[in-house]
Design a protein around this motif. Structure first.
Motif, PDB file in Angstrom:
ATOM      1  N   GLU A  86       0.542  -0.792   0.353  1.00  7.04           N
ATOM      2  CA  GLU A  86       0.228  -0.256   0.504  1.00  7.04           C
ATOM      3  C   GLU A  86       1.050   1.159   0.074  1.00  7.04           C
ATOM      4  O   GLU A  86       0.330   2.194   0.762  1.00  7.04           O
ATOM      5  CB  GLU A  86      -0.971  -0.034   1.169  1.00  7.04           C
ATOM      6  CG  GLU A  86      -1.581  -1.001   0.720  1.00  7.04           C
ATOM      7  CD  GLU A  86      -3.266  -0.846   2.331  1.00  7.04           C
ATOM      8  OE1 GLU A  86      -3.385  -0.406   2.964  1.00  7.04           O
ATOM      9  OE2 GLU A  86      -4.356  -2.307   1.970  1.00  7.04           O
ATOM     10  N   GLN A  88       1.904   4.901  -0.756  1.00  3.25           N
ATOM     11  CA  GLN A  88       0.567   5.765  -1.328  1.00  3.25           C
ATOM     12  C   GLN A  88       2.275   7.636  -1.645  1.00  3.25           C
ATOM     13  O   GLN A  88       3.179   7.414  -0.946  1.00  3.25           O
ATOM     14  CB  GLN A  88       0.647   6.507  -0.461  1.00  3.25           C
ATOM     15  CG  GLN A  88      -0.763   4.807   0.208  1.00  3.25           C
ATOM     16  CD  GLN A  88      -1.530   6.200   1.269  1.00  3.25           C
ATOM     17  OE1 GLN A  88      -1.536   7.030   1.378  1.00  3.25           O
ATOM     18  NE2 GLN A  88      -2.308   4.667   2.189  1.00  3.25           N
ATOM     19  N   ARG A  89       1.834   7.483  -2.511  1.00  3.85           N
ATOM     20  CA  ARG A  89       3.077   9.010  -3.142  1.00  3.85           C
ATOM     21  C   ARG A  89       2.712  10.089  -3.024  1.00  3.85           C
ATOM     22  O   ARG A  89       1.786  10.047  -1.563  1.00  3.85           O
ATOM     23  CB  ARG A  89       3.883   8.550  -4.366  1.00  3.85           C
ATOM     24  CG  ARG A  89       4.532   7.317  -4.529  1.00  3.85           C
ATOM     25  CD  ARG A  89       5.887   7.247  -3.823  1.00  3.85           C
ATOM     26  NE  ARG A  89       6.243   6.145  -3.792  1.00  3.85           N
ATOM     27  CZ  ARG A  89       7.842   6.094  -3.059  1.00  3.85           C
ATOM     28  NH1 ARG A  89       8.401   7.043  -2.304  1.00  3.85           N
ATOM     29  NH2 ARG A  89       8.293   4.983  -3.929  1.00  3.85           N
ATOM     30  N   PRO A  91       1.627  13.578  -1.012  1.00  6.16           N
ATOM     31  CA  PRO A  91       2.085  14.164   0.495  1.00  6.16           C
ATOM     32  C   PRO A  91       2.438  13.123   0.960  1.00  6.16           C
ATOM     33  O   PRO A  91       2.509  13.530   2.367  1.00  6.16           O
ATOM     34  CB  PRO A  91       0.888  14.969   0.559  1.00  6.16           C
ATOM     35  CG  PRO A  91      -0.313  14.414  -0.307  1.00  6.16           C
ATOM     36  CD  PRO A  91       0.566  13.718  -1.467  1.00  6.16           C
ATOM     37  N   HIS A  92       1.797  12.026   1.648  1.00  2.94           N
ATOM     38  CA  HIS A  92       2.128  11.050   2.011  1.00  2.94           C
ATOM     39  C   HIS A  92       3.986  10.398   2.153  1.00  2.94           C
ATOM     40  O   HIS A  92       3.929  10.738   3.029  1.00  2.94           O
ATOM     41  CB  HIS A  92       1.184   9.359   1.885  1.00  2.94           C
ATOM     42  CG  HIS A  92       0.003   9.886   2.389  1.00  2.94           C
ATOM     43  ND1 HIS A  92      -0.996   9.936   3.747  1.00  2.94           N
ATOM     44  CD2 HIS A  92      -1.506   9.905   1.270  1.00  2.94           C
ATOM     45  CE1 HIS A  92      -2.105  10.452   3.462  1.00  2.94           C
ATOM     46  NE2 HIS A  92      -2.317  10.859   2.117  1.00  2.94           N
ATOM     47  N   GLN A  93       3.605   9.686   1.659  1.00  2.68           N
ATOM     48  CA  GLN A  93       5.039   8.921   1.426  1.00  2.68           C
ATOM     49  C   GLN A  93       5.442   7.528   2.297  1.00  2.68           C
ATOM     50  O   GLN A  93       6.095   7.949   2.720  1.00  2.68           O
ATOM     51  CB  GLN A  93       6.457  10.061   1.057  1.00  2.68           C
ATOM     52  CG  GLN A  93       6.528  11.127   0.171  1.00  2.68           C
ATOM     53  CD  GLN A  93       6.778  10.497  -0.845  1.00  2.68           C
ATOM     54  OE1 GLN A  93       8.049   9.066  -0.972  1.00  2.68           O
ATOM     55  NE2 GLN A  93       6.125  10.819  -1.925  1.00  2.68           N
ATOM     56  N   LYS A  94       4.669   6.730   1.801  1.00  7.13           N
ATOM     57  CA  LYS A  94       4.686   6.285   2.905  1.00  7.13           C
ATOM     58  C   LYS A  94       3.910   5.169   2.654  1.00  7.13           C
ATOM     59  O   LYS A  94       3.325   4.464   1.467  1.00  7.13           O
ATOM     60  CB  LYS A  94       3.630   6.344   4.684  1.00  7.13           C
ATOM     61  CG  LYS A  94       1.696   6.493   4.101  1.00  7.13           C
ATOM     62  CD  LYS A  94       0.820   7.063   5.341  1.00  7.13           C
ATOM     63  CE  LYS A  94      -0.326   6.478   4.229  1.00  7.13           C
ATOM     64  NZ  LYS A  94      -1.481   6.158   6.462  1.00  7.13           N
ATOM     65  N   CYS A  95       4.155   3.554   3.933  1.00  9.65           N
ATOM     66  CA  CYS A  95       3.753   2.527   3.155  1.00  9.65           C
ATOM     67  C   CYS A  95       3.057   1.714   4.737  1.00  9.65           C
ATOM     68  O   CYS A  95       3.452   2.184   5.511  1.00  9.65           O
ATOM     69  CB  CYS A  95       4.335   1.721   2.378  1.00  9.65           C
ATOM     70  SG  CYS A  95       6.014   1.259   3.196  1.00  9.65           S
ATOM     71  N   LEU A 128      10.930   6.825   1.146  1.00  4.84           N
ATOM     72  CA  LEU A 128       9.167   6.854   1.737  1.00  4.84           C
ATOM     73  C   LEU A 128       9.994   7.843   2.868  1.00  4.84           C
ATOM     74  O   LEU A 128      11.285   7.819   4.176  1.00  4.84           O
ATOM     75  CB  LEU A 128       9.385   5.763   2.163  1.00  4.84           C
ATOM     76  CG  LEU A 128       8.792   4.828   1.108  1.00  4.84           C
ATOM     77  CD1 LEU A 128       8.291   3.367   1.937  1.00  4.84           C
ATOM     78  CD2 LEU A 128       7.298   5.650   0.075  1.00  4.84           C
ATOM     79  N   GLN A 129       8.972   8.250   3.931  1.00  5.30           N
ATOM     80  CA  GLN A 129       8.638   9.192   4.946  1.00  5.30           C
ATOM     81  C   GLN A 129       8.999   8.429   6.163  1.00  5.30           C
ATOM     82  O   GLN A 129       8.664   8.437   7.386  1.00  5.30           O
ATOM     83  CB  GLN A 129       8.935  10.577   4.638  1.00  5.30           C
ATOM     84  CG  GLN A 129       9.479  11.339   3.891  1.00  5.30           C
ATOM     85  CD  GLN A 129      10.755  11.195   4.117  1.00  5.30           C
ATOM     86  OE1 GLN A 129      10.510  11.982   5.468  1.00  5.30           O
ATOM     87  NE2 GLN A 129      11.289  11.045   2.962  1.00  5.30           N
ATOM     88  N   ARG A 130       7.706   7.842   5.643  1.00  4.22           N
ATOM     89  CA  ARG A 130       6.695   7.033   7.119  1.00  4.22           C
ATOM     90  C   ARG A 130       6.458   5.399   6.454  1.00  4.22           C
ATOM     91  O   ARG A 130       6.234   4.715   5.132  1.00  4.22           O
ATOM     92  CB  ARG A 130       5.242   7.890   7.104  1.00  4.22           C
ATOM     93  CG  ARG A 130       4.993   7.250   8.456  1.00  4.22           C
ATOM     94  CD  ARG A 130       3.674   7.803   9.048  1.00  4.22           C
ATOM     95  NE  ARG A 130       2.695   7.307   9.209  1.00  4.22           N
ATOM     96  CZ  ARG A 130       2.440   7.497  11.122  1.00  4.22           C
ATOM     97  NH1 ARG A 130       3.463   8.324  11.032  1.00  4.22           N
ATOM     98  NH2 ARG A 130       1.995   6.725  11.748  1.00  4.22           N
ATOM     99  N   GLU A 132       4.266   2.539   8.599  1.00  2.00           N
ATOM    100  CA  GLU A 132       3.879   1.702   9.201  1.00  2.00           C
ATOM    101  C   GLU A 132       3.237   0.499   9.815  1.00  2.00           C
ATOM    102  O   GLU A 132       3.964  -0.509   8.681  1.00  2.00           O
ATOM    103  CB  GLU A 132       2.247   2.540   8.905  1.00  2.00           C
ATOM    104  CG  GLU A 132       2.141   4.289   8.987  1.00  2.00           C
ATOM    105  CD  GLU A 132       0.687   4.426   8.127  1.00  2.00           C
ATOM    106  OE1 GLU A 132       0.493   5.671   8.432  1.00  2.00           O
ATOM    107  OE2 GLU A 132      -0.348   3.869   7.986  1.00  2.00           O
TER     108      GLU A 132
END
Length: 186
Positions: A86, A88-89, A91-95, A128-130, A132
């Motif tokens: 999952e 997400q690029r 503003p989120h830059q997370k997975c 990525l930045q985050r 989870e």
């Protein structure tokens, strides 16, 4: 990520890993069914495992999911899998981080090492930045692994996933790029 300096290494799964992944799933079926959403019976077939690996390759090319095998450095034996999904690029830059370990290798610190390797990939290679992760409160071992790897507990998602017909709470954890960089500096 085929860094063989540690006790384990991770590498992107490919179709040649199909038999090993199927055997991993079959050996650990009872364990995995206790902590994962319900799976179709067909997931325990070579065809579905191969299709899953092929789908993982396609999703990697689309920057949606990165699926790795966890291998013992000494023997090159597949002992688990770990993935970033999952993605997400914008503003989120997370997975989300997901993983499984062969029960014969639980409690040896291998998963902590694998998580550290995939965090290097997440933050240094794909930017990525985050990241989870969610764990059922009764899965104390998995929560401990995340904490040892540097994740921080952020809260509780009530009735997040259905596991064996029951909506289960999950403790939420996350690691930020800055958390990772602080750990690398230590």
């Amino acid at each position: 990520m085929n860094n063989k300096n540690g006790r384990v290494y991770i590498r992107i799964l490919d179709v040649s890993d199909t038999d090993d992944m199927l055997n991993h799933m079959l050996r650990n079926r009872e364990l995995f069914e206790g902590v994962s959403p319900k799976r179709c019976e067909s997931v325990y077939t070579k065809e579905v495992q191969e299709k899953g690996i092929e789908n993982g390759i396609k999703q990697r090319e689309e920057d949606k999911r990165y699926a790795f095998g966890i291998f013992l450095t000494e023997t090159d034996q597949l002992i688990g899998d770990i993935s970033l999904f999952e993605v997400q690029r914008g503003p989120h830059q997370k997975c989300i981080l997901g993983y499984s370990m062969d029960q014969a290798h639980n409690g040896k610190g291998y998963m902590t090492e694998a998580i550290q390797l995939i965090m290097k990939f997440a933050f240094e290679e794909i930017g990525l930045q985050r990241v989870e992760a969610g764990v059922m409160p009764r899965n104390v071992g998995s929560m401990r692994v995340l904490e040892k790897a540097g994740f921080r507990q952020e809260g509780l998602a009530r009735k997040l996933l259905e596991i064996n017909g029951v909506r289960e709470d999950h403790v939420l954890f996350a690691m930020l790029a800055e958390d990772y960089l602080d750990r690398v500096k230590e």
